[in-house]
Structures are given as C-alpha cells and as structure tokens.
Enzyme design. Structure first.
Site, short mmCIF file in Angstrom:
data_model
loop_
_atom_site.label_atom_id
_atom_site.label_comp_id
_atom_site.label_asym_id
_atom_site.label_seq_id
_atom_site.Cartn_x
_atom_site.Cartn_y
_atom_site.Cartn_z
N HIS A 316 29.20 -9.55 33.43
CA HIS A 316 29.77 -10.31 34.54
C HIS A 316 30.60 -9.38 35.40
CE1 HIS A 316 31.96 -13.41 36.74
NE2 HIS A 316 30.94 -14.19 36.41
N ASP A 373 25.60 -18.34 31.54
CA ASP A 373 24.17 -18.66 31.56
C ASP A 373 23.48 -18.39 30.23
OD1 ASP A 373 24.06 -19.52 34.20
OD2 ASP A 373 24.07 -17.46 34.92
N1 CMC Z 1 22.01 -5.71 30.49
C1 CMC Z 1 22.07 -4.36 30.38
N2 CMC Z 1 22.94 -3.59 31.07
C2 CMC Z 1 23.78 -4.19 31.90
C3 CMC Z 1 23.79 -5.60 32.06
C4 CMC Z 1 22.86 -6.36 31.32
N3 CMC Z 1 22.81 -7.69 31.45
N4 CMC Z 1 24.74 -5.94 32.96
C5 CMC Z 1 25.31 -4.80 33.34
N5 CMC Z 1 24.75 -3.73 32.71
C6 CMC Z 1 25.15 -2.32 32.81
C7 CMC Z 1 24.66 -1.72 34.11
O1 CMC Z 1 23.39 -1.14 33.99
C8 CMC Z 1 25.74 -0.68 34.37
O2 CMC Z 1 25.52 0.40 33.52
P1 CMC Z 1 25.90 1.91 33.99
O3 CMC Z 1 27.38 1.92 34.14
O4 CMC Z 1 25.38 2.78 32.88
O5 CMC Z 1 25.18 2.13 35.29
C9 CMC Z 1 27.02 -1.38 33.89
O6 CMC Z 1 26.56 -2.29 32.87
C10 CMC Z 1 27.76 -2.15 34.96
O7 CMC Z 1 26.86 -3.07 35.57
P2 CMC Z 1 26.81 -3.43 37.11
O8 CMC Z 1 25.43 -3.82 37.49
O9 CMC Z 1 27.45 -2.32 37.89
O10 CMC Z 1 27.80 -4.67 37.13
P3 CMC Z 1 27.92 -5.73 38.28
O11 CMC Z 1 29.29 -6.23 38.21
O12 CMC Z 1 27.44 -5.18 39.58
O13 CMC Z 1 26.87 -6.88 37.86
C11 CMC Z 1 25.90 -8.77 36.81
C12 CMC Z 1 27.22 -8.04 37.20
C13 CMC Z 1 26.28 -10.15 36.29
C14 CMC Z 1 25.03 -8.94 38.07
C15 CMC Z 1 25.18 -7.93 35.74
O14 CMC Z 1 25.96 -7.84 34.57
C16 CMC Z 1 23.80 -8.50 35.42
O15 CMC Z 1 22.82 -8.16 36.08
N6 CMC Z 1 23.69 -9.38 34.38
C17 CMC Z 1 22.44 -10.06 34.06
C18 CMC Z 1 22.25 -11.24 35.00
C19 CMC Z 1 23.18 -12.39 34.67
O16 CMC Z 1 23.33 -12.81 33.53
N7 CMC Z 1 23.78 -12.97 35.74
C20 CMC Z 1 24.66 -14.16 35.61
C21 CMC Z 1 26.10 -13.86 35.92
S1 CMC Z 1 27.22 -15.14 35.41
C22 CMC Z 1 26.83 -16.54 36.34
C23 CMC Z 1 26.79 -16.32 37.80
O17 CMC Z 1 27.62 -15.67 38.39
O18 CMC Z 1 25.87 -16.89 38.41
#
Ligand code: CMC
Length: 438
Positions: A316, A373
């Site tokens: 998140h 989720d």
């Molecule tokens: N699985 C594997 N690696 C992950 C995941 C995941 N679900 N989420 C983040 N990471 C890694 C990412 O690759 C990055 O690694 P590195 O530092 O080595 O590059 C690190 O963790 C930070 O991730 P980010 O993409 O920079 O984080 P963000 O804040 O931009 O993204 C997120 C947040 C929710 C989009 C992301 O965690 C994600 O894609 N999660 C899966 C989709 C999901 O479950 N979304 C629902 C969110 S909660 C409800 C809502 O808001 O709708």
C-alpha cells in the site's frame, strides 16, 4: 473556522529552502494530528521553481477534515472515529451520513436520511433501456461509470455545484441509485430480469434482493450476508486522497457536475492497482489453486522484477505496518466461512500466501502487508457475488467518501481548479520540416 483561518492557526514554524544564494522561508503547517506540511503555494511566484513529485508520494493536494490515516501505526479514522468502532456499531448508511455531513446523525436525522434514500432508489424507466445497448459481456465497471455519467442527462435540474439544494438531491440520488445501477449490470450479464428496488428493505438487504431474487421463487435475505456486506462497505467508505477520490476532486474542481465527477472516480477505481485489485486478487488465488497450490512459486515470482508479476492485495502506498481494514475483513471472513460451514480453498491459499510473504525478507524489507483487497474477494465469493462485480462493490462502498470530498472541496473558500505543473523534458525549439523533406 474556515480552512484559511484554520491553516493559519495551525501554522507553527517555518521551513527554509536554499536555491543558489537565496534562502526562502516557507510556512510549516501542522495538522490536528501533528502531521507537518511545507506550504509551497508561493514557491513558483517567488523563485520560478516548481516541485517534482511523480505519483504525488510527498505531495499534499489539500487540507482535509474527512479522514485521518497513519500508515506507520495502522490507524484509520473517519471524522475522528476509529474504523474499528464504526465497523462494530454502525451500518453503512450511518457511516455515509457521518462522512458526508461531518457528524454522527441523531436518530431523527438518520431516519430522514434513510427515508430520502429509499425514495430515490429507482432508475428512470428510459434508463433501463440503456442496458439493452450494452454487450452482455461488458464489464460492470464500464456500465457503472456510463450509467452514472448518464444521470446528468436525466437530472438536468440538479447539475449546479454552487446550489446546495441541487447538490443535496444529487448526493441522495447517487447513494440511492448506485446499488440499482450495479445490480442491473449483473442481471444483464446473466440474462435475468431486473428486480426493482424495494422500499421496505434496508440498503444492503435491498441490494442483495436486486442481485439475487428471481420472479419464480421466494428469495430469503441472509442476515449474515447483510452484516458482512455492511462491514465491507464501511471499511471501503473513505481513504482520504487515494487515486479515485483525487480524481473526483480533480474533475469536480473544474465545476463539472457531481454525476460527471463520480463517473470519473469510478473509472479511476477500476484499475488493478486500485479498486480492481480485489478482482485481480481472487483471480490470482484461483490461478494458484489451479496450479497445484504452489504458494512459494508465486511469492518467488512476485520478487522477480523481470516478469512484472505482483502479489495482488499486497502493499500500500500509505500503510507500512498493517492495513487496519485488512485485519477487520480477515476476521469477518473467518467468522462468515465458519458460521456458514463454507470450505473455500481460496481462503486457505490466501492465509498461506500471507504467512509465507510476511516471513519473507523481500516483503519485510519493503513493508508489504495484505491490504483491504486481499480478503474482501473471499467474502464476496461466499455471498455469491461474481468476480467481475467485486470492484463495483468497492465503488458502492467508496461513494460516500467521494461525495464527502467533493462537497468539502466546493464548500472551501480556497477552492481552485486543480492544475499541476510539469518539468518539460522534450525537444527545444526546432524548425518545421516540410512533408516531402522528412
Ligand atoms: N508484490 C510484489 N512487490 C511489490 C508489491 C506487490 N504487491 N507492491 C509493491 N512491491 C514492491 C515494488 O516492486 C517496489 O520494489 P523496489 O523497491 O524493489 O522497486 C516496492 O515494493 C515499493 O513499491 P511501489 O510500487 O513503489 O509502491 P507504491 O506505493 O507506488 O504502490 C501499490 C502501492 C498498492 C500500487 C503496490 O503495492 C501494488 O501494486 N500492490 C498490488 C496491487 C494492490 O493490491 N492494490 C490495492 C491497493 S489497496 C486498495 C486501493 O487503494 O484501492
């Protein structure tokens, strides 16, 4: 107190920014929960520079009094009330009132609110005809955003964002009609007749009736499903400046009407990185099951940057400890499955996946936890809601949050059209080349 006065009252210190030889003093604002924000509203006018913050990771777009969340400590409060207390004591309509109007309703206020919502739950008969035009396999989120946008064609009497009466009736129409619009999308996809909303039923009961009742037999509403649904809608009801809420604010900031603003929010929510994650998560759990329940393989895949696979329902932007909504939902999920004696292998896989990931260095280091989720889809499945409708349920839940933020923005004397800047990195000026010389 108006937001400007409030901001001034909360201002305590200054931050200093040095650009070359020049030092600029920027007000450091402090919110009611002691969060600090550097006010850069005069930055460009004074220095010519802008800030660059892709994904708005460090950027506050607004001062808001709707929802407080602290990602480090796993705190979520609507209008000051902890989510755990609201989930334990309220139904979704009571929480919607709280979010939109700022206070918990007194008994008569709540009763009037429920009555008004009942009166607005039907769709215009001509609107039903829209559904004939959609392909049967259309995604219900596409139908939801189209029909919500189309409300502005039927209610041209209430499109003025500056008229409080028009805004009020639009709020009621949206909350009342969204479940009807959603249930019709489902009925269309399975070729069953649409059920009209019923005024003798409460909000969630009515939604279940519209989703599942058939003209050929009696439909009994299951109180366990009603309870679980209320809880799921409550935990989704607001989450401060998330992608869809920011979209609703962004669109609304141009003085676009409320229906148009919410239709845009629905589109933003659809994406798998946002609300679409609940559908994607169950899809992923299903895939793991079909693939022999090899949880470790999928955890390894999520760690491997070369294939782009992520654990859906994990991680998140704000929560870096645990997502309090996920804790509430997991417990509800466990209770519901046990009470109904439902043995869903997907729930077992989800728990194993959570356990494996939470003990894995990759996830620990990055502070990645199950989010709202991760378990919600398992509950929706138990209720009988098809996967394509999961994000629609999220939209019904998030609607009061969108409305609260849209209203807060319009009520603010400091409202301005949202219009970010950019740092240009394209070609500098060059001479035009005639077509035959390119
Ligand atoms: N699985 C594997 N690696 C992950 C995941 C995941 N679900 N989420 C983040 N990471 C890694 C990412 O690759 C990055 O690694 P590195 O530092 O080595 O590059 C690190 O963790 C930070 O991730 P980010 O993409 O920079 O984080 P963000 O804040 O931009 O993204 C997120 C947040 C929710 C989009 C992301 O965690 C994600 O894609 N999660 C899966 C989709 C999901 O479950 N979304 C629902 C969110 S909660 C409800 C809502 O808001 O709708």
């Amino acid at each position: 107190m108006n937001p400007v006065a409030e901001r001034t009252a909360l201002m305590s210190k200054v931050a200093k920014l040095q650009i070359g030889d020049e030092t600029l003093e920027l007000p450091l604002l402090v919110g009611t929960e002691q969060e600090q924000a550097i006010d850069i509203s005069k930055l460009r006018a004074t220095t010519g520079a802008i800030t660059l913050d892709e994904g708005y990771v460090n950027t506050g777009s607004v001062a808001s009094g709707v929802t407080f969340l602290n990602g480090e400590e796993g705190i979520l409060r609507y209008r000051g009330y902890p989510i755990e207390q609201l989930a334990a004591n309220c139904d979704f309509i009571e929480v919607s009132y709280l979010l939109i109007y700022g206070e918990l309703p007194a008994a008569d206020e709540l009763s009037r609110f429920r009555t008004s919502l009942r009166r607005h739950s039907m769709l215009h008969e001509d609107m039903r005809l829209f559904y004939d035009g959609f392909p049967r396999d259309a995604h219900p989120m596409a139908i939801l955003s189209s029909v919500v946008g189309a409300l502005s064609t039927f209610y041209q009497d209430s499109l003025d964002p500056a008229d409080p009466d028009q805004v009020e009736i639009s709020i009621l129409r949206l909350i009342a009609k969204l479940p009807t619009i959603a249930a019709y999308a489902h009925k269309k996809s399975i070729g069953q007749p649409f059920n009209y909303p019923r005024n003798d039923l409460e909000y969630c009961d009515n939604f279940l009736q519209m989703m599942f009742a058939l003209p050929t037999e009696e439909y009994e509403i299951d109180p366990d499903f009603v309870e679980a649904l209320n809880l799921l809608l409550i935990v989704h009801a607001d989450h401060e400046q998330n992608c869809s809420t920011s979209t609703v604010r962004m669109v609304g900031s141009s003085d676009a009407n409320l229906f148009a603003s919410v239709a845009a929010g629905i589109c933003a929510l659809w994406g798998p990185l946002h609300g679409g994650a609940n559908e994607a998560c169950v899809g992923m759990l299903e895939k793991i099951r079909e693939d022999g329940c090899n949880v470790k393989k999928y955890v390894e895949m999520a760690k491997d940057k070369s294939n782009g696979f992520r654990l859906m329902g994990f991680g998140h932007r704000v929560y870096k400890n645990f997502d309090p909504r996920a804790t509430i939902i997991k417990e509800t999920c466990r209770k519901l499955l046990a009470k109904r004696s439902i043995d869903d292998p997907i729930f077992d896989i989800a728990q194993e996946l959570e356990e494996t990931a939470l003990n894995d260095e990759y996830f620990i280091e990055r502070k990645l936890y199950p989010n709202v989720d991760f378990y919600s889809g398992v509950i929706y499945r138990a209720i009988g809601i098809p996967m394509s409708m999961f994000t629609v349920l999220f939209a019904i839940g998030r609607l009061p949050g969108w409305l609260a933020h849209w209203k807060e923005m319009h009520d603010s004397p400091t409202k301005r059209i949202c219009r970010p800047r950019q740092m240009y990195t394209g070609a500098t000026q060059r001479e035009f080349i005639e077509l035959d010389q390119r």
